[in-house]
Scaffold this motif. Structure first.
Motif, PDB file in Angstrom:
ATOM      1  N   MET A   1     -44.486  -8.011  91.029  1.00 17.28           N
ATOM      2  CA  MET A   1     -43.167  -7.103  90.946  1.00 17.28           C
ATOM      3  C   MET A   1     -43.874  -5.756  90.344  1.00 17.28           C
ATOM      4  SD  MET A   1     -39.573  -7.221  89.219  1.00 17.28           S
ATOM      5  CE  MET A   1     -38.887  -8.345  90.606  1.00 17.28           C
ATOM      6  N   ALA A   2     -43.726  -4.712  91.249  1.00 16.94           N
ATOM      7  CA  ALA A   2     -43.979  -3.542  91.006  1.00 16.94           C
ATOM      8  C   ALA A   2     -43.589  -2.808  89.372  1.00 16.94           C
ATOM      9  CB  ALA A   2     -44.064  -2.689  91.929  1.00 16.94           C
ATOM     10  N   LYS A   3     -44.385  -2.048  88.796  1.00 20.45           N
ATOM     11  CA  LYS A   3     -43.831  -1.584  87.654  1.00 20.45           C
ATOM     12  C   LYS A   3     -42.548  -0.663  87.861  1.00 20.45           C
ATOM     13  CE  LYS A   3     -45.839   0.114  83.636  1.00 20.45           C
ATOM     14  NZ  LYS A   3     -46.961   0.790  82.894  1.00 20.45           N
ATOM     15  N   SER A   4     -42.356  -0.246  89.033  1.00 20.89           N
ATOM     16  CA  SER A   4     -41.029   0.621  89.425  1.00 20.89           C
ATOM     17  C   SER A   4     -39.985  -0.150  89.840  1.00 20.89           C
ATOM     18  CB  SER A   4     -41.560   1.572  90.342  1.00 20.89           C
ATOM     19  OG  SER A   4     -42.023   1.079  91.451  1.00 20.89           O
ATOM     20  N   ASP A   5     -39.979  -1.394  90.085  1.00 23.06           N
ATOM     21  CA  ASP A   5     -39.001  -2.158  90.634  1.00 23.06           C
ATOM     22  C   ASP A   5     -37.962  -2.358  89.449  1.00 23.06           C
ATOM     23  OD1 ASP A   5     -40.299  -2.732  93.181  1.00 23.06           O
ATOM     24  OD2 ASP A   5     -40.746  -4.549  92.465  1.00 23.06           O
ATOM     25  N   TRP A   7     -35.271  -3.842  87.061  1.00 24.65           N
ATOM     26  CA  TRP A   7     -35.270  -5.126  86.418  1.00 24.65           C
ATOM     27  C   TRP A   7     -33.694  -5.341  86.050  1.00 24.65           C
ATOM     28  CZ3 TRP A   7     -39.016  -8.523  85.789  1.00 24.65           C
ATOM     29  CH2 TRP A   7     -38.679  -9.599  84.909  1.00 24.65           C
ATOM     30  N   TYR A  74     -38.784 -13.725  87.567  1.00 27.36           N
ATOM     31  CA  TYR A  74     -38.888 -12.958  88.587  1.00 27.36           C
ATOM     32  C   TYR A  74     -37.577 -13.387  89.471  1.00 27.36           C
ATOM     33  CZ  TYR A  74     -40.461 -17.079  91.251  1.00 27.36           C
ATOM     34  OH  TYR A  74     -40.590 -18.369  91.592  1.00 27.36           O
ATOM     35  N   TRP A  91     -35.211 -10.780  91.873  1.00 29.05           N
ATOM     36  CA  TRP A  91     -34.408  -9.647  91.462  1.00 29.05           C
ATOM     37  C   TRP A  91     -34.278  -8.483  92.601  1.00 29.05           C
ATOM     38  CZ3 TRP A  91     -32.797 -12.673  88.276  1.00 29.05           C
ATOM     39  CH2 TRP A  91     -33.439 -13.253  87.111  1.00 29.05           C
ATOM     40  N   THR A  92     -35.404  -8.481  93.522  1.00 27.47           N
ATOM     41  CA  THR A  92     -35.586  -7.585  94.638  1.00 27.47           C
ATOM     42  C   THR A  92     -34.332  -8.122  95.721  1.00 27.47           C
ATOM     43  OG1 THR A  92     -37.275  -8.704  95.528  1.00 27.47           O
ATOM     44  CG2 THR A  92     -37.645  -6.697  94.277  1.00 27.47           C
ATOM     45  N   ARG A  95     -30.879  -7.150  94.479  1.00 26.12           N
ATOM     46  CA  ARG A  95     -30.781  -5.918  94.497  1.00 26.12           C
ATOM     47  C   ARG A  95     -30.246  -5.404  95.933  1.00 26.12           C
ATOM     48  NH1 ARG A  95     -31.352  -1.166  91.328  1.00 26.12           N
ATOM     49  NH2 ARG A  95     -31.086   0.782  92.578  1.00 26.12           N
ATOM     50  N   GLU A  96     -31.192  -5.919  96.969  1.00 33.26           N
ATOM     51  CA  GLU A  96     -30.777  -5.884  98.419  1.00 33.26           C
ATOM     52  C   GLU A  96     -29.447  -6.162  98.672  1.00 33.26           C
ATOM     53  OE1 GLU A  96     -32.160  -7.480 102.499  1.00 33.26           O
ATOM     54  OE2 GLU A  96     -34.031  -7.370 101.063  1.00 33.26           O
TER      55      GLU A  96
END
Length: 119
Positions: A1-5, A7, A74, A91-92, A95-96
């Motif tokens: 997971m990218a730092k900017s994703d 949380w 995750y 988590w992504t 969010r989507e």
């Protein structure tokens, strides 16, 4: 997971067990119906292994969330009262689903109608 994703800071199932609220560290918050989560499960059982294999899941209007189980750092596994428990909701993905809830649900309703299936 990218730092900017984003949380998640909270995952909360309502008392009727029909709604999951997900709050993120950027302030976004989404109320996701159990029905939507179930019919859009990221599991292979629902999504298949290609877009052509994706299944339209009918009859889940009254489905409820039995419990949430953490999966690493995750995702969460959502266990539904119909026995479905194989989807890992990253988590992504949550969010989507939150950001596109209405479009996803309308698309699902159209699929049901086209296949003459009911909620």
């Amino acid at each position: 997971m990218a730092k900017s994703d984003p949380w998640p800071t909270e995952l909360k199932v309502d008392k009727d067990r029909r709604l999951l609220t997900v709050a993120f560290d950027d302030g976004a918050s989404f109320a996701l119906p159990a029905e939507l989560l179930r019919v859009m499960s990221p599991s292979a059982e629902v999504q298949g292994h290609s877009p052509e294999e994706r299944v339209t899941v009918p009859g889940k209007k009254a489905v409820r969330i039995l419990r949430l189980e953490p999966v690493g750092n995750y995702a969460a596994r959502i266990v539904f009262d119909d026995g479905h428990d194989t989807g890992l909701y990253a988590w992504t993905y949550l969010r989507e689903l939150g950001e596109h809830k209405e479009e996803r649900f309308q698309s699902y309703l159209a699929e049901l109608a086209a296949k003459r299936l009911s909620r």
